[in-house]
Each structure stands twice: as structure tokens, then as C-alpha cells.
Design a protein around this motif. Structure first.
Motif, PDB file in Angstrom:
ATOM      1  N   VAL A  22      -8.741   5.705  -5.307  1.00 23.93           N
ATOM      2  CA  VAL A  22      -7.403   7.020  -5.712  1.00 23.93           C
ATOM      3  C   VAL A  22      -7.458   7.792  -5.408  1.00 23.93           C
ATOM      4  N   ARG A  27      -5.228  -0.478  -7.949  1.00 22.41           N
ATOM      5  CA  ARG A  27      -5.295   1.215  -6.874  1.00 22.41           C
ATOM      6  C   ARG A  27      -3.525   1.444  -7.056  1.00 22.41           C
ATOM      7  N   LYS A  33      -2.798   4.720  -9.441  1.00 23.06           N
ATOM      8  CA  LYS A  33      -2.705   5.749  -8.579  1.00 23.06           C
ATOM      9  C   LYS A  33      -2.785   7.189  -8.986  1.00 23.06           C
TER      10      LYS A  33
END
Ligand code: MCA
Ligand code: AMP
Length: 506
Positions: free
Chosen positions: A432, A494, A498
């Protein structure tokens, strides 16, 4: 016969009182003093019965003596295997055992733990402290300050560097003398290094960047290094006035930019700032230019290949690109399914071939065949394209890899540990965006039955994995997103997480 790497990097400096390592205690070690130290360590290797082709594993703090062990290995033809200080005993056990190391050099504080490993593998064990003391140095002081250089050919192995992989099992990349020498020769010319250069050296010396790029290039050039144990923006700024160049991972540059003392004047006399090991955001490149008037030179490499591409020294350094293939390096972008070369502008897997490309993975012929083609092209696993001006752009990774502050983390290694814990059905570890480290690992865990004990997961990671690999957050989720083929969609995860590390909370 000769020893090409020793003859190029070290032998030319014998007897020279030129400065080599400026240390933070104010002292300077000359080239000759360094080589005498290295020769004494070489004498110890002889006395301990090490011969050319044997492996020496080293897990110590950065010091001139640690670098001298590298020089001694080159001189004696012993294969040098440096290891991150952050590795746990569980990780070390694998490296020492897998490499068949004959000698292990460790920090005195870790001697007890490591002696349990070496007792089992049969390796000899000596110590070297951050201050340059320990049983290795005690033995070295009794040795003469010159020693015989062992004959080697360019094809002989000089180093093993372990890199992790998608299966979670680390692989020893076998690097030859020619791999290392050809790359440092090219980089010295490409980046215009001379004996006048003074490099700010704050990288660790257990990886390609700090050892084979920074130290080898400086040894070949005959310049000096301001040798810092670790990165600190304050120390970089304090010593910048007497440096001419610096090499670093993107985190070094974002931390410098966060420092109010880093001004146009502070950087004014530096001729070159180089970045690599992880993507440098175009934004960082631009902020740096606005602050200093200088363009960071970004290059791209791998443990298996040393450096492959670089932005030019003269000419435009394009933000968000890693420049051109270096002289002698062939680079193509291929279709990941078929392996055929794609036309300019299309995105595919980057493959490279050249004298820089390693010999294969130690005792892993099948893995080697998977990644190193018979025609010599190495499949990097990085996704890229070549723009209309010929600059290579890395647009992503085909491999499941997280790079945190320049350190590689393979999610599989962490997933194996987490999946082994009670109450865990399965897990997925993702990278991340992180404002300081570029990326950080986050674990998404699917509970089983009563669910996992998070503290137990944290403790298991602490025992098995180096600190930089520990998930910065653990998220519990009822199920992992999967595509129709049943494959976990890490891209979706992801995307969901994020914004997890905003600048203020990191
Ligand atoms: C340290 N920590 C990290 C990292 N480094 N966590 C995540 N990622 C990291 N990279 C943890 C420590 O365990 C500690 O945890 C806390 O962060 C602070 O530790 P400290 O020792 O103060 O370190 P730092 O100043 O924060 O170090 C960050 C760093 C360092 C300066 C970016 O990691 C570094 O020098 N990285 C360079 C790596 C490198 O050389 N890579 C090149 C690989 P806690 O306090 O919580 O216990 S070669 C390569 O990639 C290829 C070939 C290439 O192209 O170059
Ligand atoms: P390592 O296994 O430590 O050698 O790391 C190599 C990987 O780091 C490469 O395969 C890339 O994914 C990444 N890397 C190195 N330099 C750069 C760069 N300048 N930009 C983007 N990724 C990079």
C-alpha cells in the motif's frame, strides 16, 4: 593468471595514501590502510582453511572492516554473502544452511544465537562489531599486511546475494567477477566518476546498491566515500559540503526534501544525485528540481543483473523514467505469455541480456530456467514500455513484490507465516502506498472459526521475519476478492486500501 576484480578495484590503490573512507568520527582511512586491513583479514581466511569457491556469510553493522571483508574475499576468491542486519535467526538459518557457508562473520551481540546454527551446519564462526573489534579482527592483527592474491577468471563467482521470490523461498543469485566488474566500469564512465569524487555513502553494504554500485564504482574511480552507518537527513546535510555526489533510494530523497535545511545552497556544489532500487515518484523528481535546480538521475537495476538502465548524465533526465539501456545491456519488452518482443510503446515484461546478468540461482536449476532464458535474456518480472524517445518506463510489476524503503518484500513469505496461525483461513499481503517508505505491507486476513488472535500473528511475524517485512496493519475481511478463475484479486485490495497511510498518520 590474474584476479580481474581485485586487479581493477583494489590492486591499483596499493601503497596509495589517498583518502578512501571519511568516517563520522573525523578520521580518514587511506586506500592503502584499507587494503592492509583487507590483506590481514585475507590472512585469517587462509589460516581458517577457506579456499577459492568457499562461501563466507556476513551479518554485521556497516563499518570499514565489513567492507574490508568483502575486499579480502575478492582477493582470496572466496564467495562473499552479505546479509541484512534485520534478518531473524529463522531467516539466517536458511541462508547459512542453503549457501553451505564455511565461515560466518556476525555481530558479537548475535554470536550466541548464530552459534546454534553454525554448530549444526558445521560452519566456523567469528565476530566483528560495529566499532571494528571482535574475534575476526583479533586474529587479523596477527597477520601480515600483505597477502597472496588468488588467481581467478572473470567467470568465477564473486558473490551470492539472496533474493526472495514469489514462492516465499529465497534464492541465492550467483554473481561472477565479470558481472560486477563490467557493470562498475560502465557506470563509472556513464556517470563520469573520477578520483576527485567524494560520495555520500549512507546505504547499507549488504545489497547491490550500496556495495556493487556505490562502493565498486568508487573503488574503480579511486575517489573517496563519506561512510555513514545509516541514513540520517541531518548527517547528510552536515557532510554534503565536502561531497560531490550521492546515491540513495527514493526515501532518502523524500526525507531530504522534508528537511528545511535542504536548500538550493546546500546542494549547490553537488554534481550528481542518483536514485534507484524503487520507483522515484515524478513528483519527487519535480519537487527536487524546484528546490535545488538539479535533476535526480534515476536508474534501474536488480540483484540478478546489477544496473540495467540509466538516465543520461548529459542530456535530459526524464522524470518517471529509468532512462536508456546501459552500454552493453540489451533490453526488450516482451509479451508475458509468448515471450515475443513487443513494438515500441507497448507494455510488457522487461527482459535484459548482457555481461551484467548473473549466472543463475544457487542449486536451483529449475528456478534458473524459469527466469533466465537459454539465449541469455533474464525475465525481470517488471512491467515496462519504451517511450518514443527511447526512455524505459517501469509501469508496474508482473511479480508480486512490495518495495519498502528500498527493501524487497515478497508477500508469500508473510502469507506463509500468517496462514500457519490458528483461526486463519487464508491471507493476502499487499503493498500500500506509504509516504515515507514508498510502499508498506498490509495483511488482509480471512478468519476461520473463532477467528485469529492478532497479537499471535504479530508475534509469529516477529519471530520469523525481519522487522521491515512486518505488516504495518492487519485487516480482517470475511472473504478475499477473487476472479472467475478463483485467483485472489490483489489489485482490488490494493485499490480498497490505497489511502490507508495518509501523510499525517505515518
Ligand atoms: C527500517 N525499517 C523499515 C525499513 N528500514 N521498515 C520498512 N521499510 C524499511 N526499508 C524499520 C525499522 O525496523 C524500525 O522499526 C523503523 O523502521 C526505523 O528504523 P531505522 O533503523 O531508524 O531505519 P530508518 O532510518 O527508518 O531506515 C529507512 C531507510 C533504510 C533509510 C530507508 O531502510 C535504508 O537505508 N534503505 C535502503 C535499502 C537499500 O539499500 N536497498 C537497495 C537494495 P521499528 O522502530 O518499528 O522497530 S538493492 C536493489 O534494490 C536493486 C539492485 C537496485 O536497483 O538498487
Ligand atoms: P532487488 O531484488 O532488490 O534487486 O530489487 C529489484 C527490483 O527493484 C526491480 O525488479 C524493480 O522492481 C525495482 N527497482 C529497482 N530500481 C527501480 C527503479 N528505478 N524504478 C522502479 N523500480 C525499481
Amino acid at each position: 593468471m590474474t584476479n580481474p576484480l581485485y586487479d581493477a578495484l583494489f590492486a591499483p590503490h596499493l601503497g596509495k595514501a589517498t583518502p578512501f573512507l571519511h568516517l563520522l568520527d573525523g578520521t580518514t582511512l587511506t586506500h592503502d590502510a584499507f587494503l592492509r586491513k583487507a590483506a590481514q583479514i585475507g590472512g585469517v581466511l587462509d589460516a581458517m582453511g577457506l579456499v577459492a569457491g568457499d562461501r563466507l556469510a556476513l551479518q554485521v553493522e556497516k563499518s570499514p572492516e565489513a567492507l574490508a571483508v568483502y575486499a579480502a574475499c575478492v582477493q582470496k576468491g572466496v564467495i562473499f554473502l552479505p546479509l541484512n542486519m534485520a534478518y531473524t535467526p529463522v531467516e539466517l538459518d536458511y541462508f547459512i544452511d542453503n549457501s553451505g557457508a564455511k565461515l560466518v562473520v556476525c555481530d558479537p551481540a548475535k554470536e550466541d544465537g548464530i552459534s546454534e546454527i553454525t554448530a549444526r551446519t558445521g560452519a566456523q564462526l567469528v565476530t566483528l562489531s560495529a566499532q571494528g573489534s571482535g574475534s575476526l579482527i583479533e586474529a587479523a592483527t596477527a597477520q601480515p599486511e600483505t597477502t597472496h592474491t588468488v588467481d581467478r577468471s572473470g567467470d568465477d563467482l564473486a558473490a551470492f546475494l539472496y533474493t526472495s521470490g514469489t514462492t516465499g523461498r529465497s534464492k541465492g543469485a550467483m554473481l561472477t567477477q565479470d558481472n560486477l566488474l563490467s557493470n562498475s566500469e560502465v557506470l563509472k564512465e556513464y556517470w563520469a566518476f573520477t578520483s576527485e569524487d567524494v560520495l555520500l555513502h549512507a546505504l547499507p553494504i549488504f545489497h547491490t546498491h550500496g556495495l556493487f554500485v556505490a562502493s565498486n564504482v568508487m573503488l574503480l574511480s579511486g575517489g573517496a566515500m563519506i561512510f555513514m552507518r545509516a541514513f540520517s537527513a541531518d548527517a547528510m546535510l552536515e557532510h554534503m559540503p565536502r561531497a560531490t555526489t550521492m546515491m540513495g533510494v527514493p526515501t532518502f530523497y523524500t526525507r531530504l526534501l522534508d528537511h528545511e535545511g535542504f536548500t538550493r545552497e546546500a546542494a549547490a556544489h553537488m554534481r550528481l544525485f542518483i536514485s534507484g532500487s524503487a520507483p522515484l515518484l515524478a513528483e519527487t523528481h519535480e519537487l527536487f528540481e524546484a528546490r535545488t535546480g538539479q535533476h535526480i538521475l534515476e536508474r534501474y537495476g536488480m540483484t540478478e543483473t546489477n544496473m540495467n538502465t540509466s538516465n543520461p548524465y548529459e542530456g535530459t533526465r526524464k522524470a518517471g523514467t529509468v532512462g536508456f539501456p546501459l552500454p552493453g545491456v540489451e533490453l526488450k519488452v516482451t509479451n508475458p505469455e509468448t515471450g515475443t518482443a513487443l513494438p515500441q510503446g507497448e507494455i510488457g515484461v522487461i527482459e535484459v541480456r548482457g555481461p551484467n546478468v548473473f549466472k543463475g540461482y544457487w542449486q536451483m536449476p529449475a528456478k534458473t530456467r524459469e527466469e533466465l532464458r537459454e539465449d541469455g535474456f533474464f525475465i525481470t518480472g517488471d512491467l515496462g514500455q519504451i517511450d518514443s524517445d527511447g526512455y524505459v518506463q517501469i509501469v508496474g510489476r508482473g511479480k508480486d513484490l512490495i518495495i519498502s524503503g528500498g527493501y524487497n518484500i515478497y508477500p508469500k513469505e508473510i502469507e506463509i507465516v500468517i496462514d500457519d496461525q490458528p483461526g486463519v483461513k487464508e491471507s493476502a499481503v499487499i503493498g500500500v502506498p506509504h509516504p515515507d517508505f514508498g510502499e508498506s505491507p498490509v495483511a488482509v486476513v480471512v478468519p476461520d472459526g473463532a477467528g485469529p488472535d492478532l497479537e499471535q500473528i504479530t508475534n509469529a511475524c516477529a519471530t520469523a521475519l525481519a522487522r521491515f517485512k512486518h505488516p504495518r496493519k492487519i485487516i480482517i475481511l470475511a472473504a478475499l476478492p477473487r476472479n472467475t478463475m478463483g485467483k485472489v484479486q490483489k489489485n482490488a485490495l490494493r485499490d480498497d486500501y490505497k489511502d490507508m497511510f495518509s501523510k499525517s498518520e505515518s
